[in-house]
Scaffold this active site. Structure first.
Site, PDB file in Angstrom:
ATOM      1  N   GLU A 139     -13.883   5.387  -3.991  1.00 21.20           N
ATOM      2  CA  GLU A 139     -13.831   5.438  -2.527  1.00 21.20           C
ATOM      3  C   GLU A 139     -13.393   6.810  -2.080  1.00 21.20           C
ATOM      4  O   GLU A 139     -13.776   7.335  -1.083  1.00 21.20           O
ATOM      5  CB  GLU A 139     -12.866   4.388  -1.980  1.00 21.20           C
ATOM      6  CG  GLU A 139     -13.438   2.980  -2.011  1.00 21.20           C
ATOM      7  CD  GLU A 139     -12.473   1.936  -1.468  1.00 21.20           C
ATOM      8  OE1 GLU A 139     -11.400   2.287  -0.949  1.00 21.20           O
ATOM      9  OE2 GLU A 139     -12.792   0.745  -1.564  1.00 21.20           O
TER      10      GLU A 139
ATOM     11  N   GLU B 225     -10.591   2.720  -6.005  1.00 25.78           N
ATOM     12  CA  GLU B 225      -9.985   3.725  -5.143  1.00 25.78           C
ATOM     13  C   GLU B 225     -10.467   5.132  -5.492  1.00 25.78           C
ATOM     14  O   GLU B 225     -10.672   5.964  -4.604  1.00 25.78           O
ATOM     15  CB  GLU B 225      -8.460   3.635  -5.203  1.00 25.78           C
ATOM     16  CG  GLU B 225      -7.894   2.423  -4.501  1.00 25.78           C
ATOM     17  CD  GLU B 225      -8.104   2.435  -2.989  1.00 25.78           C
ATOM     18  OE1 GLU B 225      -8.310   3.520  -2.401  1.00 25.78           O
ATOM     19  OE2 GLU B 225      -8.059   1.355  -2.387  1.00 25.78           O
TER      20      GLU B 225
END
Length: 123
Positions: free
Chosen positions: A123, A120
């Site tokens: 990303e 995450e």
């Protein structure tokens, strides 16, 4: 036929607006609308005693819609740069409010929480 034509026009409009997904809730007494929706690419997401919910992914690549789960695990990662003494934050996707948060998102089923945090943040 009118429902399918109207839904097809709506899907085209939603694509042009940059929407990424559509959730279609169909009560059991209107189940005749499932087949026309399926012909446009809608898939079953889940069913309850009195309705079905179908989805259509409009975004890039494979669908990122969550499965019908009993729970979801949210994970965030804190990134601190010791040399600049800065902390990484990202702007929330909800553009109605100017909110900032640590980078994060939902863990995939079976994914290690640490791996989720790293993914995450990248990303």
């Amino acid at each position: 036929a009118a429902f399918q034509k109207g839904l097809q026009a709506a899907v085209q409009q939603w694509r042009s607006e940059g929407r990424t997904a559509v959730w279609l809730h169909i009560p059991i007494l209107q189940s005749r609308f499932i087949a026309p929706a399926a012909s446009l690419g809608f898939c079953f997401h889940h069913a309850e005693s009195d309705s079905s919910t179908l989805t259509l992914w409009l975004g890039e690549g494979p669908s990122r819609l969550p499965g019908y789960a009993s729970h979801q695990v949210g994970v965030a990662g804190a990134v601190f740069d010791e040399s600049t003494r800065k902390i990484l934050v990202v702007q929330d996707r909800n553009k109605l409010k100017n909110m900032w948060k640590f980078p994060g998102g939902l863990s995939e089923p079976g994914e290690d929480i640490g791996d989720t945090a790293v993914r995450e943040v990248f990303e």
